[in-house]
Design an enzyme around this catalytic site. Sequence first.
Site, PDB file in Angstrom:
ATOM      1  N   HIS A  97      13.963  -6.365   6.471  1.00  0.00           N
ATOM      2  CA  HIS A  97      13.538  -6.316   7.871  1.00  0.00           C
ATOM      3  C   HIS A  97      12.046  -5.994   7.985  1.00  0.00           C
ATOM      4  O   HIS A  97      11.434  -5.439   7.070  1.00  0.00           O
ATOM      5  CB  HIS A  97      14.352  -5.274   8.627  1.00  0.00           C
ATOM      6  N   ARG A 101      17.298  -2.843  13.541  1.00  0.00           N
ATOM      7  CA  ARG A 101      16.047  -3.365  12.981  1.00  0.00           C
ATOM      8  C   ARG A 101      16.274  -4.632  12.167  1.00  0.00           C
ATOM      9  O   ARG A 101      15.386  -5.481  12.071  1.00  0.00           O
ATOM     10  CB  ARG A 101      15.336  -2.296  12.151  1.00  0.00           C
ATOM     11  N   GLU A 141      21.533  -0.030   5.211  1.00  0.00           N
ATOM     12  CA  GLU A 141      20.720   0.714   4.264  1.00  0.00           C
ATOM     13  C   GLU A 141      21.564   1.796   3.580  1.00  0.00           C
ATOM     14  O   GLU A 141      22.621   2.193   4.082  1.00  0.00           O
ATOM     15  CB  GLU A 141      19.530   1.347   5.009  1.00  0.00           C
ATOM     16  N   HIS A 152      18.069  -4.306   4.028  1.00  0.00           N
ATOM     17  CA  HIS A 152      17.183  -3.160   3.840  1.00  0.00           C
ATOM     18  C   HIS A 152      16.725  -3.055   2.391  1.00  0.00           C
ATOM     19  O   HIS A 152      17.258  -3.726   1.508  1.00  0.00           O
ATOM     20  CB  HIS A 152      17.910  -1.883   4.243  1.00  0.00           C
TER      21      HIS A 152
END
Length: 239
Positions: free
Chosen positions: A9, A60, A87, A182
């Site tokens: 991202h 995100r 993540e 992530h």
Amino acid sequence: MASLILVRHGESQWNLEQRFTGWADVGLTARGIEQMRVAGTALLSEGIELDVTFSSALSRCIHSLWILLESMDMVWVTQHVDWRLNERHYGALTGQMKMRAEERYGTLAVKEWRRGYAAQPPPLDEAAREYVNLDQRYAGVPARDLPKTESLSQTVGRVSKAWVEAIAPQLLYGRSVVVVAHGNSLRALTKIVEELSDAEVGQVEIGNGEPCIYDINAALKATNKRILMQDIKSPSHIL
């Protein structure tokens, strides 16, 4: 030959502030938005056409994917949101600045949590809990599967399930697949695709908004790899 494109991202506000983010739902910075526009334009220039996309359940990544697809004029491409691509869960470190965490726990401990394969940060505490919102997006996930902290090894374990059950079947059909995730969940996918050792995966660095393109054969082996580097760099570490 299928294509697998991995994209971290765009820069988030906590990337900029050097905070451990994990499962906190933090938005993109202006630079992060621009990074994803540049990434989409770069993929378009490479002649990449997408068949299906995956992202984590964190905003995100979802926002980054939208910007990427809009930049490629491919907003109609099927989008899958999978919490298993989230993540790594940083437990009690969530929300802490890296420097403050080192002052509290010691530099060596923080380094081991960041770079070690099996080391777990302390579990989620009251201070960190306010940043982790287990809302409707996790409604179908058994409580036992929702972590309170994770090692990189455990992150690889859950990402491997997403790979086997969701991503790999698309590649076996010869499709072009993009995964927006992530730093650590992409480390996990890199380990799987490149067959890296436990020691090697902790040293993998992944820049915000830099597409990594793999050609994948029928045996799900990577036969070629190239990275489209960003001119708009972030100073962010994988935190």
